[in-house]
Design an enzyme around this catalytic site. Structure first.
Site, mmCIF file in Angstrom:
data_model
loop_
_atom_site.group_PDB
_atom_site.id
_atom_site.type_symbol
_atom_site.label_atom_id
_atom_site.label_comp_id
_atom_site.label_asym_id
_atom_site.label_seq_id
_atom_site.Cartn_x
_atom_site.Cartn_y
_atom_site.Cartn_z
ATOM 1 N N ASP A 1 -6.567 -0.065 -2.996
ATOM 2 C CA ASP A 1 -5.211 0.493 -3.003
ATOM 3 C C ASP A 1 -5.288 2.014 -3.041
ATOM 4 O OD1 ASP A 1 -2.535 0.954 -3.282
ATOM 5 O OD2 ASP A 1 -2.317 -0.029 -5.227
ATOM 6 N N ASP B 1 -1.144 1.113 2.920
ATOM 7 C CA ASP B 1 -2.053 1.765 1.981
ATOM 8 C C ASP B 1 -2.854 0.804 1.114
ATOM 9 O OD1 ASP B 1 0.032 0.851 0.492
ATOM 10 O OD2 ASP B 1 0.296 2.665 -0.693
ATOM 11 N N GLU B 2 -2.938 -0.454 1.504
ATOM 12 C CA GLU B 2 -3.713 -1.398 0.699
ATOM 13 C C GLU B 2 -4.211 -2.550 1.549
ATOM 14 O OE1 GLU B 2 -1.546 -3.860 -2.135
ATOM 15 O OE2 GLU B 2 0.345 -3.153 -1.263
#
Length: 391
Positions: free
Chosen positions: A9, A103-104
């Site tokens: 993350d 974003d993860e």
């Protein structure tokens, strides 16, 4: 053989990306948010979080908490570029990757981690490369399943690496507030309070399943299993299979269920129209939910019989939505697509794309008859014109 999953993350992604573009922003209270009056915070820098500002908070409220708050509208093409660099680094270690959002991601590293003298060395290596090559900090959760890996990555930010095994659950996860559990949304919390469920452990050990089913419905057993540290999901990788889809980006983030339901109805109609034009119908229906913070949820189901009609598409879409929407979470985009197409020749041979079958025409006649009886001749005549010759 036990699997090993990483959940990786990027920390305060948008805010940190903006400091890469403009180093003068480093160390300042910063949020990335839209420009409309109903905008909410997409990401807050850690300096802004110190004032109590957090994602999903109305921008007007955030400004009251921090007088010197800096608001940036965002550079989303740049975020996509950084995200691509991030994912490329992870893909050098495994091809078993599920992109959770911009974003993860989840990564099954079972076959890679055995080549390292110390298991956590792989996590340290990936974390260091993302920081040095992309310029972004990240947290990595390590677990025997996807849920525990996700919970672990949230436990230590920024730049944390946390291992969460099933035997650790009673000590490390059960004491956490129930609101920290993935899958328990803001609208669910009041119901948890009514049942006196304050921690994840309270939920894991709750005895009255009927009361929980009133809250979680068909997902009850799955939620309880995760609260006990169990999750049987596997990585869902993106495939290259051809698909046809439509999507709609909201002018403002939407939390109202009926509005989102109406949007799905509209998307089903648009997609059905496109499928009919191309003489296509497919067996796999995929729904994409993009939240206010650009976190994506892509879920699909398989139909035994290929479909293309709007009602069938909507039923599949709303089924997926009801099962996977984080209730109360603001939605920025909805998308609906169909794949696993039946061959065009087979579709034509089945005569699936004629204007209406005789059965459908008969149903229409019955509806028109009811309209004529209830609303009068004008309604009947007006509706009849829509049939374009059906009598």
């Amino acid at each position: 053989m036990s699997r090993i999953y990483f959940h990786i993350d990027l920390n305060a992604f948008f805010a940190n990306a903006e400091t890469l573009l403009d180093p003068s922003l480093k160390g300042k209270p910063l949020i990335v948010a839209g420009a409309t009056r109903r905008s909410v915070v997409s990401t807050a820098s850690y300096e802004a979080r110190a004032f109590g500002i957090h994602s999903a908070m109305p921008v007007s409220e955030a400004q009251k908490l921090c007088r010197d708050l800096i608001i940036v509208s965002g550079h989303y093409a740049y975020y996509e570029e950084l995200s691509s660099q991030f994912m490329n680094i992870v893909s050098e270690y495994t091809d078993q990757i599920e992109v959770a959002s911009i974003d993860e991601c989840y990564a099954d590293v079972t076959n890679k981690i055995i080549h390292y003298a110390k298991p956590l060395d792989l996590a340290w290596e990936i974390q260091k490369r993302i920081l040095t090559e992309v310029g972004l900090p990240c947290s990595i959760g390590v677990g025997p399943n996807m849920f525990l890996a996700k919970m672990a990555s949230d436990m230590k930010k920024p730049m944390g690496i946390t291992v969460l095994r099933i035997r650790d659950v009673p000590e490390k996860m059960w004491p956490l507030p129930i609101g920290d559990m993935r899958g328990v949304g803001a609208k669910t919390l009041p119901f948890m309070e009514e049942l006196n469920i304050k921690t994840i452990g309270d939920l894991a050990n709750y005895k009255n399943l009927n009361e929980l089913r009133d809250v979680f419905g068909r997902n009850t057993e799955e939620i309880i299993a995760r609260a006990n540290g169990h999750d049987d999901r596997v990585i869902e990788m993106e495939t290259g299979s051809k698909s046809m889809g439509v999507s709609e980006t909201m002018l403002e983030d939407v939390t109202d269920y009926e509005e989102l339901r109406g949007m799905l109805r509209m998307l089903a109609r648009k997609l059905s129209s496109r499928l009919k034009e191309e003489h296509k119908l497919g067996s796999r229906i995929t729904l994409r939910i993009c939240y206010y913070d650009f976190r994506n949820a892509d879920r699909s189901l398989h139909k035994e019989q290929p479909i293309y009609k709007p009602d069938d598409l909507f039923l599949a879409a709303i089924t997926l939505f009801d099962a996977n929407w984080d209730e109360g979470e603001a939605v920025r985009l909805l998308g609906l697509s169909v794949s696993e197409f039946m061959s065009e020749d087979a579709a034509k041979q089945m005569n699936l794309f004629s204007p209406e079958t005789e059965d459908e025409k008969e149903e229409i006649r019955e509806v028109l008859s009811d309209l004529n009886r209830l609303l009068g001749t004008k309604a009947f005549v007006r509706a009849s014109t829509l049939l374009k010759g059906t009598k």
